[in-house]
Each structure stands twice: as C-alpha cells, then as structure tokens.
Design a protein around this motif. Structure first.
Motif, PDB file in Angstrom:
ATOM      1  N   GLN A  88     -29.047  -0.693  68.726  1.00 56.63           N
ATOM      2  CA  GLN A  88     -28.043   0.302  68.363  1.00 56.63           C
ATOM      3  C   GLN A  88     -27.594   0.065  66.933  1.00 56.63           C
ATOM      4  N   THR A 100     -25.081   1.096  63.687  1.00 53.98           N
ATOM      5  CA  THR A 100     -23.963   1.873  63.185  1.00 53.98           C
ATOM      6  C   THR A 100     -24.529   2.838  62.149  1.00 53.98           C
ATOM      7  N   ARG A 101     -23.722   3.831  61.756  1.00 58.64           N
ATOM      8  CA  ARG A 101     -24.215   4.783  60.765  1.00 58.64           C
ATOM      9  C   ARG A 101     -24.560   4.074  59.449  1.00 58.64           C
ATOM     10  N   GLN A 160     -25.579   1.043  59.037  1.00 54.21           N
ATOM     11  CA  GLN A 160     -26.838   0.311  59.194  1.00 54.21           C
ATOM     12  C   GLN A 160     -28.020   1.275  59.180  1.00 54.21           C
TER      13      GLN A 160
END
Ligand code: SF4
Ligand code: SF4
Length: 299
Positions: A6, A8-9, A11
């Motif tokens: 998953q 984050t934006r 990343q």
C-alpha cells in the motif's frame, strides 16, 4: 500477495517519477549516478574491487571516480542539459555508506543546488542503521539495499569478511553481523517512509532457493520492489567466484526464481545493472558527454 503493497500518495509519486521503479517511467525520466564512493567495508565473493560495485553494476567497467565538488558541478551540467533528469543516485564504485564524508557532502550539495531532484543511495546495508537519520534529513527518498541472504550459513559463502567498528569479522560471525545490520536498517528506513528496493544477486547452488525466504522477509519488512540480478562470474572478471568456478545462472533459472519470488514481492525485471557513473535514460549511457574536462569550471 504482491499487490498488497500500500502506497501513500506521496510514495506513489516517488515511484512514478523514478525510471528504475516504474516501468512506465523509464522512457520519460532520466537518472544519473555519481561515482564518489571508492571504499568498501565488506568483501563479496562476486566483487572485483578494480571495477564498480556489483550492487548495481556490471563487473568489467571502471567508472571515473570524482570528488563531491566535481559531482555537484557535473550534476548541475547534466540537469541543465537533460530536463528529464528526475533522480540522482550514489551507487559506487564501492559502498556509499563506507564513504560517509564523501557521500553526505555530495548529497548535501545536491539538496541545496538541485532541490527538485530526487536522491537515491544504493548500499550493502552494513552501515545503514546509523545512517538512516542523516539520509532522511537530506530528503533521500529511495534506498536500494543489496540483501543476498538472511541466514548466516548462506551469507558466509557469499561474503569473505565484514569490516565494522575497526574490526574485521570472518565467516558466520561476519555474515550474521551484516544480516542484523541490513534488516535493522531496512526496518528503520521503512518506519521513516523511505522507499526501499532490495537487490539480490542470484548465485546458483548458494542462495537460489533461499531467495524465496529473502523475498518473504523483505515483504514483511515493507520493501516495495525486489530486483533479482544474475551473478556475473566469468573467469576473466577475476572475482573469487570466477576463480573457484562458481557458475552464473542460466536464463531459465533466473526467470524461475523471479517467478517464485513474485508471489511475495513485485519483481523488477528491467534493471540494466548500470555503471556507477551512468547518465541518461535507462538503457542509454551518456556519461562520456559529461566528462569533467568538457564541463565549464564554474557550472
Ligand atoms: Fe564489491 Fe559492492 Fe560487494 Fe563492496 S558491496 S565488495 S564494492 S560488490
Ligand atoms: Fe536503475 Fe538498475 Fe540502473 Fe540502478 S542499476 S539506475 S536500479 S536500472
């Protein structure tokens, strides 16, 4: 599964603009390596110290070693000439974190002179735990760690020795020390939000099947990409493995291990094993165009 990573934006943006990490980015963004790091603190049996670190580079090519000042001059000239330049990395010719002064002086200069460029570092991981804070402070957002084994019985067949804190450690003791540092360093980076790619050198008969355990462990730690590279050990490369007759993997063996490890970790298959002074889009090397002699004195 491999798709459970998953992001984050922030990343996801880091990945999308990195030519090595995003298959869609490697035709749109360029990378550059700065060869400022000559020393190493371990001895891999696949290394020939005359050439670039096999962390990332093909044995048999010699990169032009430059000072941090020269590196910054070169980086500014390349950034001006290649607008697609999105990433600057330090990956050798030895281990960047075995050259802390040279590496961090270069990163500091890049950070202040080229604030928009992404910085990445590639390391064997031995000095990683004590370097994470400084890497994060300088805004290094991608780190590649070469992790060939997580079991000292395997690792001791790959590393002849490890230099740590003024002592040289051999055999299982050195191997375990290296593994402990690598795993601690990887976890710390991930805790701090740094993207971690794992490189593993596939060595037939030594770590081939074991790489499944490595990929499982790095998935649990939170690394985002696994790059399994074939051992290069032709006798003419003069490595320890070359001299002992250790063979290279066959294409189908590499494909098979990548497929098996792909159940745990997204695999990188387009790594070019670039030189420590590579410049340009992936698959191209324009380093000769940016020889120091050809650059203006005060770029
Ligand atoms: Fe050679 Fe790189 Fe291994 Fe150091 S880490 S011994 S430079 S291959
Ligand atoms: Fe990217 Fe691999 Fe080249 Fe590094 S060696 S710049 S990961 S393609």
């Amino acid at each position: 599964s491999a798709s459970s990573t998953q992001f984050t934006r922030a990343q996801a943006d880091k990945v999308a603009q990195h030519p090595c990490y995003s298959p869609g980015a490697h035709h749109r963004y360029a990378r550059m390596h700065l060869a400022v790091a000559p020393a190493c603190n371990v001895q891999c049996n696949y290394c020939n110290r005359k050439f670039d670190c096999a962390n990332e580079s093909r044995p048999g090519v010699v990169s032009e070693l430059i000072s941090p000042q020269e590196a910054i001059r070169k980086a500014k000239a390349v950034a001006a000439a290649i607008p697609q330049l999105s990433v600057i990395g330090i990956a050798g010719p030895g281990d960047p974190l075995a050259n802390l002064g040279r590496t961090f002086n270069t990163l500091e200069g890049l950070r202040s002179q080229l604030p928009d460029v992404k910085l990445c570092v590639s390391t064997n991981g031995l000095m990683l735990p004590q370097s994470v804070d400084q890497l994060v402070e300088l805004g290094v957002d991608h780190v590649t760690v070469t992790l060939n084994a997580i079991d000292a019985r395997v690792s001791e067949q790959i590393y002849a020795w490890v230099d740590y804190d003024g002592e040289r450690y051999y055999g299982k003791e050195g191997a375990q020390l290296l593994i402990d540092q690598q795993l601690e360093g990887i976890s710390k980076l991930i805790e701090r939000g740094v993207l971690v790619k794992i490189n593993s050198v596939l060595i037939p008969g030594i770590n081939d099947v074991h790489l499944l355990e490595v990929s499982e462990a790095v998935r649990q730690a939170g690394a985002f990409l696994h790059n399994i590279m074939p051992l290069i050990s032709k006798p003419e490369h003069g490595t320890h493995f070359g001299l002992t007759g250790q063979r290279e993997p066959l294409d189908y063996e590499l494909a098979q291990i990548r497929e098996l490890c792909g159940a745990h970790m997204p695999q990188m298959a387009h790594c070019q094993q670039c030189r420590a002074d590579a410049v340009g889009m992936l698959g191209e090397d324009r380093s000769q165009e940016f020889n120091l002699e050809q650059l203006p004195e005060h770029a």
